[in-house]
Design a protein around this motif. Structure first.
Motif: not given
Length: 428
Positions: A288-289, A268, A276, A272, A307-308, A311, A262-263, A321, A319
Motif C-alpha cells: 500500500r504505497n 473497495y 487487508l 476493505t 492503492d487503486d 481508493a 495491490v488493491t 494512490a 487510502h
C-alpha cells in the motif's frame, strides 16, 4: 448517492436493452393476443433478473444470491449478444420496408384536342357486356410476409447470440492461458536476467467464480516457478466470510521472493479492512504505497505497489494512490517495477521514471466489442506498450465480472521475464 446513481444507470440500461429486444423478438414476430402477452411478461421477468443481480449483491444471503447471480448475469450476456445480432439485421428490415413502399408507376394522361372547329366525338358504341372474368388468384397478404421475415431474422440472431455466449462461457471457465513476455529494462543488473514475475489480476472471486477454477489459476502460477508473484487487484467481489474458502488456495502459492498484492477498485466495494487483514494470513503481502527490494545476490530492483485510484473515494483513512510515498528515499540507480491496478495510473509512473508498470482492470475487454469502450478510459486494453519511457503490461485477468463469459479475451496468467537491454516490443 453513488450507489443510487449506479442503480439508476443500471435500470435505464436494462429498460433500453429489453425494450429493443421486446420490439424485435415479441412485437415484430407475433400478433396481438395471448402469445404476445405471455412473451411480454417473460421479457419483463428477464429484465428484472440482471437488475436484481447487480443491485442486491451483499444485501441477501449468499445461498439465495448465487442462483440469482448465475441466472441474471448469464441472461445479461446472452441478451447483449442478441441485441448486437439483431442490430446487424436492421438494414435487411429497412430494405424490405422500402421495397414494400415502392410507389406504383404513374398513370399516363391522353390529351384530347378541343375548339370550335373540332368535331364532337362520336358517341361510343354501347359495349357488349363482358363475359364474367374468372377471379384472379388472391395474393398472400402483406402481414404474413412481414411476420416471416421478422421471425427468420429473430431466429438467426438468437442462434448467433446463443453460439457466441455459449462459447464465451466455456472459455471464461476454462484454464487460463500462459503468456510469456520478455521485458528488457536498461538499468537492470545482468545478474537479474531471467528473473520471473508471474502476475495475474481480476480473479473477481464471487458467487459465480471460485472453487476449482481458482485452484487451477494457483496451480498454473506455481507451474511457472515464479521468483515473484504479483496479484494486481480486483481479487474479490464479496466479503471475507462469504469467500474464505474460495480465496484459501492463495496459501498454496510458492514463490522464491514473495507474493504481493495491490488493491483494485472492487476491493473497495467490500469490507476493505477485513480483506487487508486476511490476505497476510494466506502468505500474501499487501503493498500500500510502499516498496520492497527484490534481490539476487548483490543485484536488486525495487518492487513498488500503490492503492487503486478509486481508493480515495472510499472514505477510508490513509487510502489513496500515493506513488511519491512508495518511491520516497529509494536508490535511483536501481530500476523500479510498479504494481498498479488500473493502466491509466501509468501517467504518474511515467512522470516518476518508473521502468515497468504491471496492471489489470480491463479484462482484455472481456466481451467484444467492449475493448473499444475501454480505450475511452484507459491508455491500452491488454498486452505490452510503451508509455513515454515507461513500459506497461496489462494482463487480461483470470476471472470475469458480470456475465460469466469471455469473448475475444481468454483468462490469462502472465510470466514477465526481466532482461537487461533497450525496450523492444516482445510481440515482434
Amino acid at each position: 448517492m453513488v450507489l443510487i446513481g449506479f442503480a439508476v444507470v443500471v435500470l435505464v440500461a436494462m429498460l433500453l436493452l429489453h425494450g429493443y429486444l421486446w420490439w424485435r423478438l415479441v412485437r415484430a414476430t407475433t400478433l396481438p393476443g395471448r402469445v404476445r402477452r405471455g412473451l411480454t411478461l417473460l421479457v419483463v421477468v428477464l429484465a428484472l433478473l440482471p437488475t436484481l443481480a447487480v443491485t442486491l449483491r451483499g444485501s441477501i444471503p449468499l445461498a439465495a444470491y448465487t442462483p440469482l447471480a448465475w441466472a441474471g448475469f448469464s441472461w445479461l450476456g446472452l441478451a447483449f449478444y442478441t441485441f448486437l445480432a439483431l442490430l446487424v439485421t436492421e438494414p435487411v428490415r429497412l430494405a424490405a420496408r422500402l421495397r414494400r413502399r415502392d410507389p406504383a408507376p404513374a398513370r399516363q394522361e391522353v390529351l384530347v384536342p378541343s375548339g370550335p372547329d373540332t368535331p364532337a366525338p362520336a358517341p361510343a358504341p354501347a359495349a357488349a357486356p363482358a363475359p364474367a372474368a374468372a377471379p384472379a388468384p388472391a395474393e398472400p397478404p402483406e402481414l404474413p410476409r412481414r411476420l416471416f421475415l421478422a421471425r427468420t431474422l429473430a431466429a438467426g440472431a438468437g442462434a448467433v447470440a446463443l453460439g457466441t455466449a455459449g462459447t464465451g462461457a466455456v472459455l471464461a471457465n476454462s484454464a487460463p492461458v500462459v503468456r510469456r513476455v520478455p521485458v528488457r529494462i536498461p538499468r537492470l543488473d545482468p545478474a537479474l536476467a531471467g528473473l520471473r514475475i508471474v502476475t495475474f489480476s481480476d480473479g473477481h472471486l464471487s458467487a459465480t467464480y471460485g472453487g476449482r477454477r481458482f485452484e487451477r489459476v494457483v496451480e498454473t502460477v506455481n507451474a511457472q516457478r515464479p521468483d515473484v508473484v504479483a496479484i494486481v487487484g480486483d481479487l474479490v467481489d464479496g466479503e471475507v466470510d462469504e469467500l474464505r474458502e474460495d480465496v484459501a488456495p492463495l496459501a498454496d502459492l510458492v514463490s522464491e521472493q514473495g507474493v504481493y498484492f495491490v488493491t483494485g477498485n472492487h476491493e473497495y466495494f467490500a469490507d476493505t479492512t477485513a480483506w487487508l487483514r486476511h490476505l497476510p494470513t494466506l502468505g500474501v503481502d499487501v503493498l500500500r504505497n510502499e516498496r520492497v527490494e527484490v534481490r539476487r545476490g548483490a543485484a536488486a530492483f525495487d518492487l513498488a505497489g500503490i492503492d487503486d485510484r478509486t481508493a480515495v473515494m472510499s472514505g477510508l483513512p490513509g487510502h489513496g494512490a500515493d506513488l511519491d510515498a512508495a518511491l520516497d528515499g529509494r536508490d535511483d540507480t536501481r530500476p523500479v517495477v510498479l504494481l498498479a491496478h488500473q493502466p491509466v495510473q501509468v501517467a504518474q509512473a511515467r512522470a516518476a521514471g518508473v521502468d515497468l508498470q504491471l496492471s489489470g482492470h480491463t479484462h482484455g475487454g472481456q466481451l467484444w466489442p467492449f475493448d473499444y469502450a475501454v480505450l475511452l478510459d484507459q491508455p491500452a486494453v491488454e498486452g505490452w506498450s510503451m508509455q513515454g519511457d515507461t513500459q506497461l503490461y496489462i494482463t487480461a485477468g483470470a476471472g470475469y465480472w458480470g456475465p460469466p463469459m469471455r469473448v475475444g479475451a481468454r483468462p490469462e496468467v502472465t510470466v514477465i521475464e526481466l532482461q537487461p537491454g533497450q525496450p523492444v516490443d516482445p510481440g515482434r
